[in-house]
Design a protein around this motif. Structure first.
Motif, PDB file in Angstrom:
ATOM      1  N   THR A  91     -14.506 -89.354 -56.601  1.00 39.98           N
ATOM      2  CA  THR A  91     -15.059 -88.449 -57.609  1.00 39.98           C
ATOM      3  C   THR A  91     -14.192 -88.456 -58.858  1.00 39.98           C
ATOM      4  O   THR A  91     -12.978 -88.304 -58.785  1.00 39.98           O
ATOM      5  CB  THR A  91     -15.149 -87.016 -57.055  1.00 39.98           C
ATOM      6  N   LEU A 135     -19.364 -80.593 -54.682  1.00 35.42           N
ATOM      7  CA  LEU A 135     -19.011 -80.281 -56.063  1.00 35.42           C
ATOM      8  C   LEU A 135     -19.265 -78.818 -56.432  1.00 35.42           C
ATOM      9  O   LEU A 135     -18.391 -78.167 -57.021  1.00 35.42           O
ATOM     10  CB  LEU A 135     -19.777 -81.195 -57.027  1.00 35.42           C
ATOM     11  N   THR A 136     -20.430 -78.283 -56.098  1.00 33.94           N
ATOM     12  CA  THR A 136     -20.740 -76.903 -56.473  1.00 33.94           C
ATOM     13  C   THR A 136     -19.751 -75.929 -55.844  1.00 33.94           C
ATOM     14  O   THR A 136     -19.262 -74.998 -56.505  1.00 33.94           O
ATOM     15  CB  THR A 136     -22.174 -76.535 -56.053  1.00 33.94           C
ATOM     16  N   THR A 183     -26.206 -79.830 -62.551  1.00 32.75           N
ATOM     17  CA  THR A 183     -26.056 -81.087 -61.834  1.00 32.75           C
ATOM     18  C   THR A 183     -27.209 -82.046 -62.070  1.00 32.75           C
ATOM     19  O   THR A 183     -27.150 -83.199 -61.672  1.00 32.75           O
ATOM     20  CB  THR A 183     -25.947 -80.832 -60.326  1.00 32.75           C
ATOM     21  N   THR A 188     -30.229 -79.676 -59.303  1.00 35.13           N
ATOM     22  CA  THR A 188     -30.338 -78.312 -58.796  1.00 35.13           C
ATOM     23  C   THR A 188     -30.457 -77.342 -59.960  1.00 35.13           C
ATOM     24  O   THR A 188     -30.241 -77.702 -61.119  1.00 35.13           O
ATOM     25  CB  THR A 188     -29.109 -77.941 -57.946  1.00 35.13           C
ATOM     26  N   ASP A 231     -18.431 -88.119 -62.642  1.00 38.39           N
ATOM     27  CA  ASP A 231     -19.239 -87.258 -61.777  1.00 38.39           C
ATOM     28  C   ASP A 231     -19.374 -85.850 -62.339  1.00 38.39           C
ATOM     29  O   ASP A 231     -20.358 -85.161 -62.056  1.00 38.39           O
ATOM     30  CB  ASP A 231     -18.607 -87.201 -60.383  1.00 38.39           C
ATOM     31  N   LEU A 232     -18.377 -85.417 -63.110  1.00 38.70           N
ATOM     32  CA  LEU A 232     -18.430 -84.088 -63.714  1.00 38.70           C
ATOM     33  C   LEU A 232     -17.721 -84.112 -65.055  1.00 38.70           C
ATOM     34  O   LEU A 232     -16.590 -84.590 -65.160  1.00 38.70           O
ATOM     35  CB  LEU A 232     -17.765 -83.055 -62.799  1.00 38.70           C
ATOM     36  N   LEU A 265     -22.863 -74.481 -64.744  1.00 36.98           N
ATOM     37  CA  LEU A 265     -22.820 -75.776 -64.081  1.00 36.98           C
ATOM     38  C   LEU A 265     -24.229 -76.330 -63.924  1.00 36.98           C
ATOM     39  O   LEU A 265     -25.098 -75.690 -63.342  1.00 36.98           O
ATOM     40  CB  LEU A 265     -22.162 -75.646 -62.705  1.00 36.98           C
ATOM     41  N   SER A 290     -22.923 -87.207 -64.149  1.00 36.63           N
ATOM     42  CA  SER A 290     -23.804 -86.711 -63.088  1.00 36.63           C
ATOM     43  C   SER A 290     -23.954 -85.193 -63.125  1.00 36.63           C
ATOM     44  O   SER A 290     -24.964 -84.654 -62.657  1.00 36.63           O
ATOM     45  CB  SER A 290     -23.251 -87.135 -61.722  1.00 36.63           C
ATOM     46  N   ALA A 291     -22.943 -84.511 -63.653  1.00 40.60           N
ATOM     47  CA  ALA A 291     -22.974 -83.052 -63.748  1.00 40.60           C
ATOM     48  C   ALA A 291     -22.158 -82.614 -64.954  1.00 40.60           C
ATOM     49  O   ALA A 291     -21.266 -83.334 -65.409  1.00 40.60           O
ATOM     50  CB  ALA A 291     -22.435 -82.407 -62.473  1.00 40.60           C
TER      51      ALA A 291
END
Length: 268
Positions: free
Chosen positions: A101, A230-231, A191, A194, A134-135, A189, A171-172
């Motif tokens: 990640t 992640l969340t 993603t 979601t 990824d974030l 946040l 990705s987020a």
């Protein structure tokens, strides 16, 4: 054999100890993760100002990353101050085969107002790194800079900008609301798959907020390294950071913007 969670920070050094590599390693340790580091720049910095920046040669940055990845196998990597197009390209190349990640905190301006990312590096950050992370964890001014627009002023514009940033490839996106106004600070946040998640906390009346962005993204990386989705990792890191800010005034560090208290659960 038991696997030790490992996180890697690729960022600049803060000689004052409140942000950058130093803050990241403290946050990793406080969140029960072994920390490794790759230094991209050395700053002469304290709680008041950044007085000098020395860029590490791109080939040395690449070599540091290779050395860590060939041996330590970190489950998560946090990217912070990358400073120049050459360093950004070196990092992107060195991480091209990494399958863990990647969390990018797009560090641009120090708490003192000093620049930590060259103007010409913004485009390289967008083209070479954003599609592979990824974030992405921008504060409101950083999000605006990446999008070439004004900073978000409310929850709706924060959400709109987060969706726009998702279009750039990550990705987020975690939009951090610390630069907003009001008694409540809300992060958002997204993603892409979601519903948006809002994370709120009462705004703390303190000037000791140096290194909050570094600490937040590093804590997320640590929680991911420990195995959290992640969340859940973002939620745990948000709680950790809020407690570190609440406890910041237990410290008396410097005469400017002091650091948050990374080890609030251990000593104070």
């Amino acid at each position: 054999m038991k696997t030790t969670p490992i996180a890697l920070t690729i960022a600049g050094s803060d000689s004052g100890g409140g942000a950058g590599i130093q803050a990241d390693l403290k946050a990793f340790s406080a969140n029960q993760v072994y920390g490794a580091s790759v230094i991209t720049a050395v700053t002469a910095q304290n709680t008041c100002a950044v007085t000098a920046v020395h860029e590490i040669p791109a080939d040395v940055v690449h070599a540091q990353i290779d050395a860590v990845l060939q041996d330590l196998k970190p489950q998560a990597i946090k990217l912070g101050m990358l400073f120049s197009p050459a360093i950004i390209r070196a990092v992107a190349k060195a991480l091209s085969d990494y399958d863990g990640t990647i969390i990018l905190d797009p560090v641009m301006i120090a708490k003192s107002g000093d620049a930590l990312l060259q103007e010409e590096a913004v485009a390289t950050l967008k083209s070479d790194l954003l599609p592979h992370v990824d974030l992405l964890t921008p504060n409101l001014p950083e999000a605006a800079k990446l999008l070439g627009t004004d900073a978000a002023q409310d929850q709706q514009s924060m959400q709109d900008q987060a969706y726009a940033l998702l279009e750039l490839g990550p990705s987020a996106v975690l939009m951090k609301g610390g630069h907003s106004t009001g008694e409540t600070c809300t992060d958002l946040l997204l993603t892409g798959s979601t519903s948006p998640l809002s994370l709120s906390a009462s705004r703390v009346n303190t000037r000791n907020t140096h290194g909050t962005g570094c600490t937040y993204s590093a804590a997320i990386a640590a929680q991911v390294a420990r195995g959290l989705p992640l969340t859940e990792a973002v939620t745990a890191a948000h709680e950790y950071l809020n407690k570190a800010i609440v406890a910041a005034d237990d410290l008396t560090i410097g005469s400017g913007h002091g650091p948050v208290h990374h080890f609030h659960a251990i000593w104070g």
